[in-house]
Design an enzyme around this catalytic site. Structure first.
Site, PDB file in Angstrom:
ATOM      1  N   SER A  59       4.685   1.532   8.594  1.00  0.00           N
ATOM      2  CA  SER A  59       4.272   0.436   7.715  1.00  0.00           C
ATOM      3  C   SER A  59       5.447  -0.074   6.891  1.00  0.00           C
ATOM      4  O   SER A  59       6.195   0.719   6.309  1.00  0.00           O
ATOM      5  CB  SER A  59       3.154   0.902   6.781  1.00  0.00           C
ATOM      6  OG  SER A  59       2.001   1.213   7.508  1.00  0.00           O
ATOM      7  N   HIS A 110       0.819  -1.222   0.000  1.00  0.00           N
ATOM      8  CA  HIS A 110       0.000   0.000   0.000  1.00  0.00           C
ATOM      9  C   HIS A 110       0.853   1.272   0.000  1.00  0.00           C
ATOM     10  O   HIS A 110       0.355   2.342  -0.340  1.00  0.00           O
ATOM     11  CB  HIS A 110      -0.985  -0.002   1.178  1.00  0.00           C
ATOM     12  CG  HIS A 110      -0.357   0.193   2.527  1.00  0.00           C
ATOM     13  ND1 HIS A 110      -0.145  -0.850   3.411  1.00  0.00           N
ATOM     14  CD2 HIS A 110       0.104   1.303   3.154  1.00  0.00           C
ATOM     15  CE1 HIS A 110       0.397  -0.382   4.524  1.00  0.00           C
ATOM     16  NE2 HIS A 110       0.558   0.927   4.389  1.00  0.00           N
ATOM     17  N   ASP A 155      -0.688  -7.565   0.837  1.00  0.00           N
ATOM     18  CA  ASP A 155      -0.136  -6.234   1.111  1.00  0.00           C
ATOM     19  C   ASP A 155       1.375  -6.286   1.301  1.00  0.00           C
ATOM     20  O   ASP A 155       1.918  -5.703   2.235  1.00  0.00           O
ATOM     21  CB  ASP A 155      -0.804  -5.602   2.338  1.00  0.00           C
ATOM     22  CG  ASP A 155      -0.549  -4.099   2.422  1.00  0.00           C
ATOM     23  OD1 ASP A 155      -0.014  -3.525   1.454  1.00  0.00           O
ATOM     24  OD2 ASP A 155      -0.861  -3.498   3.456  1.00  0.00           O
TER      25      ASP A 155
END
Length: 364
Positions: free
Chosen positions: A224, A119, A149
């Protein structure tokens, strides 16, 4: 009169003093019997590890050089609309927005292979990486797994340090973990917590079968794709997202699963082109359905679409092996080489049938 009394007291006083001196000579310990007890020497107490402060600096120093900052720029499509134009006919109007993304990644191999979250890169045109020591270098995209992801990048640089890997399935609830990343672009930082739960599913709408490690270590924007490590500095997971609706609960993809996905991307993955959720025994009993994989969405022109699978179908077996663990079954498909023919047992509206399909290559 007073002189007579004093002179009679003197011999008694001298006799008592002489007896006291003799007692001290024979029993010297009496000299300290009324002294204040000495203060305990705490410096000589055995170190039981409880009184000293706990530090994870060695773990951070070990893993830190293997965590990189990722900077991405690109254009995101916000909306697509069709409208009729008398001169040109049907037109598609696309609303776009330039964006910049900050995130983290983990160096997995000495040749510069990096794992991060997909992402961060969706729609990115330019991607750059900064190492822990401040060096910057371009990267190339090797492959992605949108549902998991995860994305694999290749760093164009020599002399990089890969992270040491822990076996995530051996991690226990309550184990101390550290999250290393680049929150809000402020540079590499570390947050601290424990593993709160394992094998958590149904938290990723794009892939409900994906399991996660749950932790209370803060994973903010920019974390992330970074590393979730144990107290020895070994990789336990790839930090992925935080659910503030649950009270700042964070989730990481377990290292075992992340590495498997990375290897499949590097080798070329098998793919059938459907999105599914698990029909567990409890759910199956409640709704009078078979146990298996319930197809929710079919990718146009993918192997599942070509084989006439439709949303609502439940795959109950692959190559006549019943589906007991959905994640294992999906892994079986991913490990199949493109071109491999497999047989699916499918339940559709109360009837079972067998459908033969050819595994395709996952598009990147």
């Amino acid at each position: 009169m007073r002189i007579t009394q004093l002179s009679s007291f003197a011999p008694s006083f001298l006799t008592g003093l002489l007896v006291a001196l003799m007692m001290l000579a024979v029993f010297p310990q009496l000299r300290t019997s009324h002294q204040t007890a000495p203060e305990p020497n705490h410096s000589r107490l055995p170190d039981d590890g409880l009184s000293s402060s706990i530090s994870y600096s060695e773990a951070v120093s070990k893993a830190g050089p293997s965590v990189v900052n990722i900077y991405a720029r690109g254009v995101k499509i916000l909306e697509k609309k069709q409208r009729w134009d008398p001169q040109f006919g049907t037109l598609t109007v696309v609303k776009k927005k330039p964006y910049e993304a900050l995130g983290s990644g983990v160096i997995m191999r000495e040749d510069g292979v990096i794992l991060t979250n997909y992402h961060l890169l969706a729609g990115a045109g330019d991607v750059a990486v900064m190492l822990n020591d401040g060096r910057e270098a371009p990267v190339s995209l090797i492959g992605i797994d949108v549902e998991a992801d995860l994305a694999v990048l290749k760093l164009e640089m020599q002399k990089v340090k890969p992270i040491e890997i822990a076996v995530s399935k051996k991690a226990m609830i309550g184990d101390v973990v550290l999250a290393i990343g680049n929150p809000h672009g402020v540079g590499q930082t570390v947050t601290h917590g424990i593993i709160s739960a394992k094998e958590v599913t149904d938290v990723n709408s794009k892939n409900p079968l994906q399991s996660y490690l749950q932790t209370d270590a803060a994973i903010n924007q920019g974390n992330s794709g970074g590393a979730l490590i144990d107290h020895r500095g070994r990789l336990l997971g790839i930090n992925t997202f935080i659910d503030r609706n649950l009270g700042s609960v964070s989730f990481a993809i377990p290292s075992d699963r992340a590495i498997q996905t990375m290897e499949e991307i590097l080798a070329g993955r098998g793919w059938l082109g459907f999105n599914a959720i698990s029909v567990a025994p409890q759910m199956a009993k409640k709704h009078n359905l078979p146990v298996g994989l319930l197809i929710r969405k079919i990718s146009p022109n993918g192997p599942a679409d070509v084989s006439k699978l439709v949303p609502g179908d439940i795959i109950t077996a692959i190559d006549q092996a019943p589906i007991v663990d959905p994640q294992t079954s999906m892994t079986h498909i991913a490990k199949s080489e493109p071109g491999t023919v497999i047989e699916l047992t499918v339940w559709r509206q109360g009837r079972f049938s067998r459908i033969t399909t050819e595994v395709g290559a996952r598009p990147n």
